[in-house]
Design an enzyme around this catalytic site. Structure first.
Site, PDB file in Angstrom:
ATOM      1  N   LYS A 183       0.678  -1.040  -0.004  1.00  0.00           N
ATOM      2  CA  LYS A 183       0.374  -0.002  -0.021  1.00  0.00           C
ATOM      3  C   LYS A 183       1.021   1.050   0.035  1.00  0.00           C
ATOM      4  O   LYS A 183       1.812   1.524   1.135  1.00  0.00           O
ATOM      5  CB  LYS A 183      -0.517  -0.299   1.150  1.00  0.00           C
ATOM      6  CG  LYS A 183      -2.149   1.432   0.895  1.00  0.00           C
ATOM      7  CD  LYS A 183      -1.471   2.297   1.789  1.00  0.00           C
ATOM      8  CE  LYS A 183      -2.691   3.096   1.459  1.00  0.00           C
ATOM      9  NZ  LYS A 183      -2.040   4.561   2.379  1.00  0.00           N
ATOM     10  N   GLY A 237       5.716   4.427   9.972  1.00  0.00           N
ATOM     11  CA  GLY A 237       5.613   5.634   9.680  1.00  0.00           C
ATOM     12  C   GLY A 237       5.103   6.160  11.237  1.00  0.00           C
ATOM     13  O   GLY A 237       6.464   6.294  12.167  1.00  0.00           O
ATOM     14  N   GLY A 242       1.631   3.680  14.664  1.00  0.00           N
ATOM     15  CA  GLY A 242       2.286   1.806  14.851  1.00  0.00           C
ATOM     16  C   GLY A 242       0.512   1.954  16.099  1.00  0.00           C
ATOM     17  O   GLY A 242       0.048   1.308  16.363  1.00  0.00           O
ATOM     18  N   GLU A 259       7.823  -0.305  12.423  1.00  0.00           N
ATOM     19  CA  GLU A 259       9.052   0.563  11.972  1.00  0.00           C
ATOM     20  C   GLU A 259       8.504   2.429  12.213  1.00  0.00           C
ATOM     21  O   GLU A 259       8.047   2.410  11.668  1.00  0.00           O
ATOM     22  CB  GLU A 259       9.881   0.860  11.466  1.00  0.00           C
ATOM     23  CG  GLU A 259      11.250   1.063  12.039  1.00  0.00           C
ATOM     24  CD  GLU A 259      11.578   2.270  10.949  1.00  0.00           C
ATOM     25  OE1 GLU A 259      11.455   3.314  12.387  1.00  0.00           O
ATOM     26  OE2 GLU A 259      11.245   2.838  10.166  1.00  0.00           O
ATOM     27  N   CYS A 293      13.030   9.612   9.864  1.00  0.00           N
ATOM     28  CA  CYS A 293      12.740   9.198  11.370  1.00  0.00           C
ATOM     29  C   CYS A 293      14.274   9.328  12.281  1.00  0.00           C
ATOM     30  O   CYS A 293      13.631   8.552  13.635  1.00  0.00           O
ATOM     31  CB  CYS A 293      11.637   7.382  11.760  1.00  0.00           C
ATOM     32  SG  CYS A 293      12.875   6.530   9.985  1.00  0.00           S
ATOM     33  N   GLU A 392       8.771  14.333  17.394  1.00  0.00           N
ATOM     34  CA  GLU A 392       9.472  13.776  16.722  1.00  0.00           C
ATOM     35  C   GLU A 392       8.255  15.116  15.677  1.00  0.00           C
ATOM     36  O   GLU A 392       7.464  15.328  15.201  1.00  0.00           O
ATOM     37  CB  GLU A 392       8.834  12.886  15.656  1.00  0.00           C
ATOM     38  CG  GLU A 392      10.006  12.649  14.374  1.00  0.00           C
ATOM     39  CD  GLU A 392       9.896  11.482  13.585  1.00  0.00           C
ATOM     40  OE1 GLU A 392      10.584  10.923  13.551  1.00  0.00           O
ATOM     41  OE2 GLU A 392       8.453  10.875  13.990  1.00  0.00           O
TER      42      GLU A 392
END
Length: 488
Positions: A183, A237, A242, A259, A293, A392
């Site tokens: 996807k 992502g 998550g 991740e 990330c 983040e």
């Protein structure tokens, strides 16, 4: 729609390159120009269902899961096709992602190399391990284990590095014998669409084994997560998404390989090469606009050299070339979308409203009126619990924190929900290794070493994720372990 000969407006479902249901498409926007560069297929719920059905049938009814020789041949074909189409892929990555041409070479070449590495591993991998003889209550038995593919894998990739992450998931998942539904991200769909075309036209991968879906809807991936026909979700992502995947995956108790985000510390001691250590952070927060990330977005400096370090970082960020990603001199291009640029800007504005003052940047560059650009930005000595210190940003924003001694540096480094990456620089290499071991993160740079490689597992501690990508460990994430025994 084609891009240097690669069709980028089709889905791949059950071996066929097809339009989305009803011919639905949506515009793909170049983040540097804010103009449409074409369209992508906009998959429906029906398209997702068809892809899942195809992947399920291919796993249950074909020899893909057991025919190692076929998988090796097909992955070699894919590696060759990718290598031959390097230039259009690189151009796509600049056009839809905003990656500067200065950086796009390695961003393509290293992931493609990983396909070859995984195939080499498959050629020599032992799927069975003999455990020898055992005895329980006087009954002897010969025991062994076999590793088997999970089944149908739903791979959901982010917009910042769509091809790199796609190949990091697809290559080991297919090598392990799984079937895959990939996807793609809404704002960078073309790289995954083009990958589907290569599989369909340049490999012998059987129909249904690999399927590609693109959609303008972020939540379209939830259908993969909740469907009981899908056995494993591999996601890269944000940590927030998550958590949602874990919640949805619990309904069918499927494996969720995640991740996620990071707020990675870079500890630079006073006896380090300050230009090298500080430069690692200033370069990384500007590389691809800080949209990574594992970016070292927290720079930790001893209080004794704090002001000197801030001056060095300010000078480095001030000199960082950014702008048009087609300019080979630029390290940083635009952020990927207006929505994401607005998110970064809002975080900076909240930091200012809370009392912080940017030493540098903090706004859209006035000289770049078109494109989703944001200036390299620097904050220093904010409270440890400040939002922009803890969360983040995923943008070109560096925060500098002061520490008193080694223990304090480790404490500050670990004072976050994340644990993806980090770095340590000092003049004493043994000290650097000692400190690196104390930082709760999945990857650590020690005095400038670079960890990225096909054979190196990548992943995080704490809320930076579950599982590892790359390396043999990453390959084995896509394998179940079955124990068997027979009378001795």
């Amino acid at each position: 729609m084609t891009f240097a000969g690669l069709n980028v407006a089709k889905l791949l479902i059950d071996g066929q390159l097809v339009d989305a249901e009803g011919g639905a498409t949506y515009e793909n926007i170049n983040p540097a120009t804010e103009q449409s560069i074409g369209v992508a297929a906009d998959a429906s719920t029906g398209d997702i269902d068809a892809a899942i059905a195809a992947a399920r049938r291919a796993f249950d009814e074909t020899s893909w899961s057991t025919d190692v020789a076929l998988r090796i041949r097909c992955l070699r074909q894919l590696h060759e096709a990718l290598s031959k189409h390097a230039e259009p892929f690189k151009a796509m990555m600049t056009a839809e992602v905003g990656l500067p041409t200065k950086m796009v070479g390695s961003t393509f070449d290293m992931p493609v190399e990983n396909v070859g590495w995984v195939t080499d591993l498959l050629e020599k991998y032992e799927f069975s391990q003999d455990l020898g003889l055992g005895s329980i209550e006087g009954f002897g038995a010969h025991r062994w284990t076999e590793r088997e593919p999970y089944g149908v894998v739903g791979a959901i990739v982010p917009w910042n590095q769509p091809l790199q992450v796609a190949l990091a998931k697809v290559a080991p998942a297919l090598a392990a014998g799984n079937t895959v539904i990939l996807k793609g991200p809404p704002t960078t769909p073309w790289c995954v669409s083009a990958l589907g075309k290569l599989v369909a036209e340049y490999t012998d991968i059987p129909a249904g084994v690999f399927n590609v879906i693109t959609s303008s809807a972020n939540d379209r991936g939830e259908e993969l997560i909740t469907d009981p026909r899908v056995d494993l979700i591999s996601f890269t992502g944000s940590t927030a998404v998550g958590r949602r995947i874990m919640e949805l995956g619990a309904q069918t108790v499927k494996k969720c390989f995640l991740e996620l985000g990071g707020k990675s510390p870079n500890i630079v001691f006073e006896d380090a090469n300050l230009q090298q250590g500080i430069g690692m952070s200033t370069f990384m927060v500007c590389l691809h606009g800080g949209q990574g990330c594992a970016t070292l977005s927290r720079l930790l400096l001893p209080r004794s050299i704090f002001e000197q370090g801030v001056q060095i970082a300010t000078a480095m960020l001030s000199a960082m070339p950014y702008g048009d990603p087609l300019d080979p001199n630029n390290v940083m291009g635009p952020l990927n979308s207006a929505r994401h640029r607005d998110r970064v800007e809002a975080m900076v504005d909240r930091a200012v409203a809370a009392g912080g003052t940017p030493i540098l940047g903090g706004r859209r560059p006035p000289q770049l009126e078109t494109g989703y650009y944001f200036e390299p930005t620097l904050f220093a000595d904010l409270p440890e619990d400040a939002e922009i210190v803890q969360n983040e940003v995923f943008g070109p924003v560096l925060v500098i924190q002061a520490f008193e001694d080694e223990d304090d540096a480790v404490r500050i480094a670990n004072n976050t929900i994340f644990g993806l990456s980090g770095a340590v620089f000092s003049g004493d290499h043994e000290k650097s290794k000692r400190v690196a071991r104390k930082v709760r993160a999945g990857t650590m740079i020690v005095d400038g070493g670079i960890y990225y490689g096909s054979d190196v597992p990548f992943g995080g501690y704490k809320q930076s994720g579950i599982g590892r990508e790359m390396g043999q460990i990453g390959f084995e994430e896509y394998l179940q372990v079955k124990a068997l025994c027979e009378p001795a």
